[in-house]
Design a protein around this motif. Sequence first.
Motif: not given
Length: 316
Positions: A96-99, A101, A184, A228-230
Amino acid sequence: MLTLDTVRAALLSEQPWPKIDALVRAELSSGHTTRQIYSSLMALANEVDATPGLSEDGSDAFGDVLDALTGYCRPECQYKDPPNVTVPNAEEMATQPRWAQVAFAARCARRVLLLPEHRRPSTPVTLILVASKAVDVAEQSAGIGYAHPEARESYASLAATNANGYGPAIDALAAVGAADEFDKRVAGYAAVAGNAAAGDAYTIANIRRVVRRDFDNLSQLAEAQRWDDDTPVPPEVFGPLWPEGAPKGWPASDVPLRPELVIEGFVREQAAHRAIVDDVVNLFHALNRYYIARSGSRLTLDQFNSLLPARVPAEV
């Protein structure tokens, strides 16, 4: 287990439909999916058709079961996959993308936030407030797509206290990146949340079911909307914390729930009545589909007032 002998025995019986149905349901109960069962039966299809003495009823029963497994029949007759109640593992989280998660970590922490106080009434009020603040900051960080200004301070405050029982809150905030070395840790958060809940004498299957639903819904949204991660992920994407109500004995939350949603709309003058009604109906259906996807239940329309007069500014 589905073997040629067991399938033939069912279809050659005096009641082929109930017998083959019982075999399929036994497979579903053991955890097999409808797709897996369909594949197993299709692999036997030629030999089943060649069964000596197979009656028309037996052949029809076999075909009906295949249709029910693929959904090619009335909804009430379709077989459904068994519910997935496994807690997402680290590998699933890492996809999953960063935010997303971070948002999921905060969501799980929010769900178990009241447990330590419930188990130990002597828990210091200060610790409860600090843990709650940690979850708030994690949710806000995910919602804006970058670390909240208070993230490091909140993490330090929680880590410095005797935070026994508040591991999920620590992990949720650590996921924001408040402490780089923990950046992480969110990848394994769901397992932590699952273990925290499993330590209590509640309806564990129900807890894991809603955790899995949250993750699956989040994954589908991330894929459909190409996160995405942003991409910011606010807590509202999950819907109600307990769609079907909290498990029996679960500590009550002080967060007020909104039983009603009032929607007001404005239309241009002389708009066609039919067009207005169609737009309102389409809006309701869109909201209802979204609500079902997020909560598992549906909306109801209690009152609809059309063409109410509205005051507009006018020159004097």
